[in-house]
Design an enzyme around this catalytic site. Structure first.
Site, mmCIF file in Angstrom:
data_model
loop_
_atom_site.group_PDB
_atom_site.id
_atom_site.type_symbol
_atom_site.label_atom_id
_atom_site.label_comp_id
_atom_site.label_asym_id
_atom_site.label_seq_id
_atom_site.Cartn_x
_atom_site.Cartn_y
_atom_site.Cartn_z
ATOM 1 N N HIS A 227 49.878 -32.080 28.400
ATOM 2 C CA HIS A 227 49.567 -30.853 29.049
ATOM 3 C C HIS A 227 48.976 -32.707 30.135
ATOM 4 O O HIS A 227 48.695 -32.691 30.888
ATOM 5 C CB HIS A 227 48.454 -30.383 29.423
ATOM 6 C CG HIS A 227 47.946 -29.550 30.509
ATOM 7 N ND1 HIS A 227 47.074 -29.037 31.091
ATOM 8 C CD2 HIS A 227 48.619 -29.179 31.505
ATOM 9 C CE1 HIS A 227 46.575 -28.405 31.565
ATOM 10 N NE2 HIS A 227 47.797 -28.312 32.506
ATOM 11 N N ARG B 218 52.494 -22.185 30.951
ATOM 12 C CA ARG B 218 51.135 -22.455 29.714
ATOM 13 C C ARG B 218 52.064 -21.453 28.666
ATOM 14 O O ARG B 218 53.082 -20.835 28.789
ATOM 15 C CB ARG B 218 50.667 -20.791 30.734
ATOM 16 C CG ARG B 218 49.983 -21.156 31.874
ATOM 17 C CD ARG B 218 49.288 -22.533 31.042
ATOM 18 N NE ARG B 218 47.586 -22.581 32.293
ATOM 19 C CZ ARG B 218 47.541 -23.529 32.985
ATOM 20 N NH1 ARG B 218 49.205 -24.351 32.862
ATOM 21 N NH2 ARG B 218 46.353 -24.026 33.837
ATOM 22 N N GLU C 236 50.856 -26.524 15.238
ATOM 23 C CA GLU C 236 52.457 -25.910 14.155
ATOM 24 C C GLU C 236 53.318 -26.247 14.949
ATOM 25 O O GLU C 236 54.290 -26.189 14.692
ATOM 26 C CB GLU C 236 51.654 -24.113 15.141
ATOM 27 C CG GLU C 236 52.738 -23.743 13.910
ATOM 28 C CD GLU C 236 52.986 -22.131 13.836
ATOM 29 O OE1 GLU C 236 53.446 -21.074 12.961
ATOM 30 O OE2 GLU C 236 51.946 -21.898 15.252
HETATM 31 N N1 LIG Z 1 51.806 -28.588 33.528
HETATM 32 C C1 LIG Z 1 51.065 -28.604 34.773
HETATM 33 O O1 LIG Z 1 50.154 -29.602 34.463
HETATM 34 C C2 LIG Z 1 50.994 -26.965 36.048
HETATM 35 C C3 LIG Z 1 50.319 -28.081 36.973
HETATM 36 C C4 LIG Z 1 50.595 -26.524 37.556
HETATM 37 C C5 LIG Z 1 51.133 -25.160 37.377
HETATM 38 N N2 LIG Z 1 51.028 -25.231 36.280
HETATM 39 C C6 LIG Z 1 51.303 -23.956 35.839
HETATM 40 O O2 LIG Z 1 52.305 -23.006 36.611
HETATM 41 C C7 LIG Z 1 52.486 -21.907 37.685
HETATM 42 C C8 LIG Z 1 53.092 -21.856 38.278
HETATM 43 O O3 LIG Z 1 52.438 -22.576 39.281
HETATM 44 P P1 LIG Z 1 53.166 -22.737 40.892
HETATM 45 O O4 LIG Z 1 52.134 -24.068 41.723
HETATM 46 O O5 LIG Z 1 54.572 -23.275 41.488
HETATM 47 O O6 LIG Z 1 52.278 -21.293 41.567
HETATM 48 P P2 LIG Z 1 52.947 -19.950 41.923
HETATM 49 O O7 LIG Z 1 52.181 -19.567 42.638
HETATM 50 O O8 LIG Z 1 53.672 -20.839 43.373
HETATM 51 O O9 LIG Z 1 54.132 -20.110 41.971
HETATM 52 C C9 LIG Z 1 54.361 -18.938 41.522
HETATM 53 C C10 LIG Z 1 56.075 -18.030 41.423
HETATM 54 O O10 LIG Z 1 55.639 -17.312 39.818
HETATM 55 C C11 LIG Z 1 56.643 -16.193 40.338
HETATM 56 N N3 LIG Z 1 56.261 -14.992 39.814
HETATM 57 C C12 LIG Z 1 55.262 -14.239 39.180
HETATM 58 N N4 LIG Z 1 55.758 -13.157 38.110
HETATM 59 C C13 LIG Z 1 56.850 -13.466 37.660
HETATM 60 C C14 LIG Z 1 58.026 -13.511 36.911
HETATM 61 N N5 LIG Z 1 57.276 -11.567 35.767
HETATM 62 N N6 LIG Z 1 58.498 -13.052 36.938
HETATM 63 C C15 LIG Z 1 59.767 -14.160 37.752
HETATM 64 N N7 LIG Z 1 58.428 -15.239 38.605
HETATM 65 C C16 LIG Z 1 57.253 -14.601 38.695
HETATM 66 C C17 LIG Z 1 55.605 -16.200 41.848
HETATM 67 O O11 LIG Z 1 56.464 -14.562 42.470
HETATM 68 C C18 LIG Z 1 55.344 -17.159 42.577
HETATM 69 O O12 LIG Z 1 56.761 -17.338 43.292
HETATM 70 C C19 LIG Z 1 50.812 -22.005 37.791
HETATM 71 O O13 LIG Z 1 50.383 -20.870 37.521
HETATM 72 C C20 LIG Z 1 50.095 -22.722 35.827
HETATM 73 O O14 LIG Z 1 50.095 -21.923 34.671
HETATM 74 C C21 LIG Z 1 50.952 -26.507 35.443
HETATM 75 O O1 LIG Z 2 44.121 -29.816 36.055
HETATM 76 C C1 LIG Z 2 45.146 -30.366 35.330
HETATM 77 O O2 LIG Z 2 45.472 -31.145 34.530
HETATM 78 C C2 LIG Z 2 46.780 -29.528 34.912
HETATM 79 C C3 LIG Z 2 46.788 -28.606 35.690
HETATM 80 C C4 LIG Z 2 47.877 -27.370 35.740
HETATM 81 O O3 LIG Z 2 48.040 -27.223 34.872
HETATM 82 C C5 LIG Z 2 47.295 -26.186 37.136
HETATM 83 O O4 LIG Z 2 47.465 -25.445 36.991
HETATM 84 O O5 LIG Z 2 47.492 -26.522 38.065
#
Ligand SMILES: NC(=O)c1ccc[n+]([C@@H]2O[C@H](COP(=O)([O-])OP(=O)(O)OC[C@H]3O[C@@H](n4cnc5c(N)ncnc54)[C@H](O)[C@@H]3O)[C@@H](O)[C@H]2O)c1
Ligand SMILES: O=C(O)CC[C@@H](O)C(=O)O
Length: 390
Positions: free
Chosen positions: A270, A229, A258
């Site tokens: 994204h 994020r 920016e």
């Molecule tokens: N770019 C995209 O399209 C996209 C897609 C999916 C997820 N995401 C983002 O990626 C994040 C992670 O996704 P995920 O599926 O791996 O989630 P997840 O919940 O499986 O993993 C998140 C991990 O972060 C750890 N964590 C929490 N606080 C922490 C800290 N302060 N320091 C270190 N580790 C910490 C948790 O223990 C957990 O293991 C989501 O919350 C979302 O914001 C982005």
């Molecule tokens: O829906 C999407 O395209 C992005 C989702 C992604 O940011 C997530 O947190 O799973």
């Protein structure tokens, strides 16, 4: 018949699993469920009719989950369903930040009208030399569904991998290669790593986690990847670290105007989860969770209520109650039913933080008066008759 309102485009393959008992709508003011991806719900008024919100994706910072919990509304997400799509884009991000492929391709395209371009290539390519990943050090911050896949993939690219996650789950730990080295803090590795990749949720504790102080400690030439994020890193800090030469490249899935003005920012719109496979996986999982809750009262993968599963009811009636996690709730609920001469065949009570859920299978049909009495118990948020037969 249930109504599911969609706030974003959702994969048709997933939606089709709702079946004939559901109306899918983008307009209805009183839906039973809401299904969304990244739509920001913070300023939206939630209709009283909504019982469950399904986030087809991982991050829930676009949803006021605590506020909805206090209204008795369950929010679920789809853990891991888009992790592979993100992992693959992170690998691309690592390569793009290491090899000047984007500049090289842009230069080649700019020469499309030059009949002599093939003669220029060998001379010009010196401008686009890069570095290899093999042997470099990478820090993976957050070892959840995505972080584990990224860490393991980085190992297979020949990188030295450090993982940092103080809250790592048992499931993640099982999936992580034993060759990933454990870091006890971010500060411990930021000065050592050539690459840092972020995979944590955006919550109060992680906001601006890559701050100015940390970037000052970074190994000069660091490449930072952010597919989690935008607000995990501030633009000002990115700018300053690039000016000082500490940060060689910032790859982000969350660019803004920016950032896009900076030369060494690779801004991706994204696209982390934007593959047909991932969109379908997320939609299928979210649809399954919504159906479980609406049809059976079961909570699967909730982020604001406890998970709670009793299968399909085999008694005449089933009641689901979202309530505050305070003393004597179960006592009051069971006494209220007993006063109405309703016998409980089976029940489950689970709590998560300030909120709890009680699911009851009862041996006779319940009346609206009984439900009314349950609703009047202080601390009860929503009462739902999930099944009611003679
Ligand atoms: N770019 C995209 O399209 C996209 C897609 C999916 C997820 N995401 C983002 O990626 C994040 C992670 O996704 P995920 O599926 O791996 O989630 P997840 O919940 O499986 O993993 C998140 C991990 O972060 C750890 N964590 C929490 N606080 C922490 C800290 N302060 N320091 C270190 N580790 C910490 C948790 O223990 C957990 O293991 C989501 O919350 C979302 O914001 C982005
Ligand atoms: O829906 C999407 O395209 C992005 C989702 C992604 O940011 C997530 O947190 O799973």
């Amino acid at each position: 018949m249930f109504k599911v309102k969609t706030l974003n485009n959702i994969s048709q393959e997933g939606l089709s699993l709702l079946g004939g008992n559901y109306i899918i709508t983008a307009e209805d003011p009183n839906p039973d469920a809401i299904l969304l991806r990244s739509f920001k719900m913070h300023d939206m008024e939630l209709p009283e009719s909504v019982k469950i919100i399904g986030r087809a994706g991982a991050g829930v910072n676009n949803i006021p989950i605590e506020e909805y919990a206090a209204q008795g509304v369950v929010v679920v997400n789809t853990p891991g369903a888009n992790a592979n799509a993100v992992k693959e884009l992170v690998i691309l991000g690592l390569l793009l930040s290491s090899r000047k492929v984007i500049s090289g391709i842009n230069w080649a395209k700019s020469q499309q009208d030059n009949p002599e371009v093939d003669k220029l290539i060998e001379k010009e390519k010196a401008k686009f030399a890069g570095q290899e990943l093999t042997g470099k050090k990478i820090g993976v911050i957050g070892l959840g569904a995505i972080g584990v896949l990224v860490a393991n993939a980085a190992l297979s690219l020949g990188m030295e991998v450090y993982g940092y996650d103080p809250f790592v789950s048992v499931e993640s730990a099982w999936g992580l290669s034993c060759d990933v080295k454990r870091a006890l803090s971010l500060d411990e590795i930021i000065g050592e790593c050539d690459y840092i990749t972020l995979h944590v949720p955006l919550i109060d504790q992680t906001k601006n986690m890559i701050n100015a102080e940390r970037l000052k400690k970074a190994k000069p030439g660091l490449r930072l990847l952010n597919f989690a994020r935008g607000a995990l890193v501030s633009n000002d800090n990115i700018k300053a670290a690039m000016e000082s030469g500490d940060l060689a490249c910032y790859v982000t899935d969350f660019p803004d105007q920016e950032l896009l003005q900076l030369d060494n920012v690779i801004g991706i719109p994204h696209l982390g989860a934007s593959t047909a496979e991932s969109e379908e996986n997320c939609a299928r999982m979210a649809v399954h969770e919504i159906k479980e809750y609406l049809e059976n009262g079961n909570i699967v993968n909730s982020v604001n209520y406890p998970d709670c599963y009793m299968g399909i009811s085999s008694t005449p009636a089933r009641i689901g109650i979202t309530h505050k996690n305070i003393p004597n709730m179960v006592g009051q609920i069971t006494s209220s039913l007993a006063k109405d001469n309703i016998n409980i065949g089976d029940m489950l009570n689970k709590s998560k933080g300030e909120f709890a859920y009680t699911l009851l299978d009862v041996d006779s049909k319940v009346t609206l008066d009984s439900i009314d009495r349950l609703e009047k118990i202080a601390g009860v948020l929503k009462v739902r008759i999930i099944k009611n037969e003679n």
